[in-house]
Design a protein around this motif. Structure first.
Motif, mmCIF file in Angstrom:
data_model
loop_
_atom_site.group_PDB
_atom_site.id
_atom_site.type_symbol
_atom_site.label_atom_id
_atom_site.label_comp_id
_atom_site.label_asym_id
_atom_site.label_seq_id
_atom_site.Cartn_x
_atom_site.Cartn_y
_atom_site.Cartn_z
ATOM 1 N N ALA A 127 -4.294 -2.052 -1.899
ATOM 2 C CA ALA A 127 -3.229 -1.797 -0.920
ATOM 3 C C ALA A 127 -3.830 -1.512 0.455
ATOM 4 C CB ALA A 127 -2.356 -0.630 -1.380
ATOM 5 N N ASP A 128 -4.453 -2.547 1.048
ATOM 6 C CA ASP A 128 -4.986 -2.380 2.403
ATOM 7 C C ASP A 128 -4.526 -3.559 3.265
ATOM 8 O OD1 ASP A 128 -6.539 -4.448 1.417
ATOM 9 O OD2 ASP A 128 -8.360 -3.252 1.264
ATOM 10 N N GLY A 129 -4.868 -3.520 4.541
ATOM 11 C CA GLY A 129 -4.442 -4.592 5.435
ATOM 12 C C GLY A 129 -2.927 -4.743 5.427
ATOM 13 N N ALA A 130 -2.454 -5.989 5.364
ATOM 14 C CA ALA A 130 -1.008 -6.252 5.371
ATOM 15 C C ALA A 130 -0.331 -5.630 4.152
ATOM 16 C CB ALA A 130 -0.751 -7.761 5.410
ATOM 17 N N ASP A 131 -1.015 -5.642 2.992
ATOM 18 C CA ASP A 131 -0.422 -5.054 1.784
ATOM 19 C C ASP A 131 -0.184 -3.553 1.939
ATOM 20 O OD1 ASP A 131 -0.433 -7.511 0.584
ATOM 21 O OD2 ASP A 131 -2.009 -7.071 -0.874
ATOM 22 N N GLY A 132 -1.016 -2.896 2.734
ATOM 23 C CA GLY A 132 -0.857 -1.452 2.949
ATOM 24 C C GLY A 132 0.402 -1.087 3.712
ATOM 25 N N GLY A 159 4.579 2.490 5.174
ATOM 26 C CA GLY A 159 4.309 1.967 3.845
ATOM 27 C C GLY A 159 3.259 2.706 3.034
ATOM 28 N N LEU A 160 2.651 1.963 2.128
ATOM 29 C CA LEU A 160 1.725 2.537 1.146
ATOM 30 C C LEU A 160 0.538 3.230 1.804
ATOM 31 C CD1 LEU A 160 1.566 -0.485 -1.374
ATOM 32 C CD2 LEU A 160 2.997 1.558 -1.577
ATOM 33 N N ASN A 215 8.437 -5.995 1.367
ATOM 34 C CA ASN A 215 8.471 -5.794 2.817
ATOM 35 C C ASN A 215 9.878 -5.353 3.208
ATOM 36 O OD1 ASN A 215 8.580 -5.928 5.561
ATOM 37 N ND2 ASN A 215 7.845 -8.035 5.742
ATOM 38 N N PRO A 216 10.053 -4.065 3.564
ATOM 39 C CA PRO A 216 11.403 -3.557 3.838
ATOM 40 C C PRO A 216 12.025 -4.160 5.098
ATOM 41 C CG PRO A 216 9.759 -1.874 4.324
ATOM 42 C CD PRO A 216 9.022 -3.030 3.731
#
Length: 297
Positions: A127-132, A159-160, A215-216
């Motif tokens: 969970a880093d970069g865009a996923d974070g 986010g995360l 992605n909210p």
């Protein structure tokens, strides 16, 4: 097997009929919506009938584990509407976890003490970069002992990764109260002045990985996520539950859809928590804290 059960018994149709995890996993339109809407495992599978059977077995195990979860961790009403809603979504949750290849191959051989989640690093997204920046659920992965030790939820601005920063700060245990958390007491930061003498590992051993996230800010995807139709949605959202969800005071939530996203986070946080091997799970939280009006000590 019991011969397929005659298509869910008609009657109330849709949400009120009993639908197996395999009926979702083997529905290519439903799985296409899942893969389009969520970010999950690094390598989703193309489901076979064997995977359908695996998802059905997983759903049964989750129902059994949820009963013991309630007895151990949930004080208060075990028939609370949000717990009933969780159980009604277990078949879909099991199908999604299998679809994202997060689940062990031999689920049928699992015991009550087994991890139902694969610890193979290639199956998880860090969970880093865009996923974070995504919201939803996450798991904490112990790289040293190669196992998943905690599941969590982060549905919020940032986010995360903002949740990861909070955990990192608390793991330093600068406030001795943080020792009351089994998580931080089990995995303190190596430079913590208040770390216990013995622990499971260190904060630095852990990676945050994406559980099931979204992605909210992507309105089209959120519409699908919040839709209650079997033919256009993903999850079960009975009308009575939407009314109840609309009255819950979630932080930062204005619309019913905002509130539904919190429920999605709770759904996958709890589902993945139940799949962690109980003896290594360092969470003591009951789940669904805001709608149930309880907060972890």
């Amino acid at each position: 097997g019991g011969g397929g059960g005659g298509g869910g018994g008609g009657g109330g149709g849709g949400d009120s009929s009993v639908e197996n995890a395999s009926s979702f996993l083997l529905d290519s339109q439903w799985t296409a919506r899942v893969l389009e809407t969520f970010v999950g495992g690094a390598r989703p599978i193309t489901p076979t009938t064997g995977d359908g059977a695996r998802a059905d077995t997983l759903a049964k195990l989750l129902k059994v584990r949820f009963q013991s979860h309630k007895e151990k961790r949930v004080e208060g009403n075990h028939q609370h509407w949000c717990l009933v809603w969780f159980v009604s979504n277990i078949p879909r949750l099991a199908a999604i976890a299998v679809l994202y290849n997060h689940v062990i191959r031999d689920v049928h051989m699992a015991t009550n003490e087994s991890s139902l989640l694969s610890a193979a690093p290639s199956r998880w997204r860090t969970a880093d970069g865009a996923d974070g920046k995504l919201s939803g659920s996450y798991v904490m992965y112990d790289k040293e002992k190669v196992r998943i030790i905690r599941s969590g939820k982060a549905v919020r601005l940032g986010g995360l990764s903002t949740r990861l920063h909070e955990h990192a700060k608390a793991a330093r245990i600068l406030d001795p109260n943080d020792l009351n958390s089994l998580f931080y007491a089990s995995y303190p930061a190596q430079d913590s002045p208040n770390a216990p003498d013995s622990c499971e590992g260190y904060w630095e051993d852990l990676d945050m990985c994406v559980g099931i996230a979204f992605n909210p800010l992507d309105k089209k995807k959120i519409d699908v996520l919040c839709s209650s139709g079997r033919s256009c949605g993903i999850l079960s959202w009975p009308e009575a539950d939407l009314t109840r969800i609309g009255k819950v005071q979630f932080p930062g939530a204005n619309s019913v859809e905002d509130r539904q996203l919190h429920m999605v986070g709770y759904l996958f946080e709890r589902g993945y928590d139940l799949m962690i091997a109980p003896l290594v799970n360092v969470s003591e939280s009951p789940g669904f804290e805001t709608p149930m009006g309880v907060f972890p000590k």
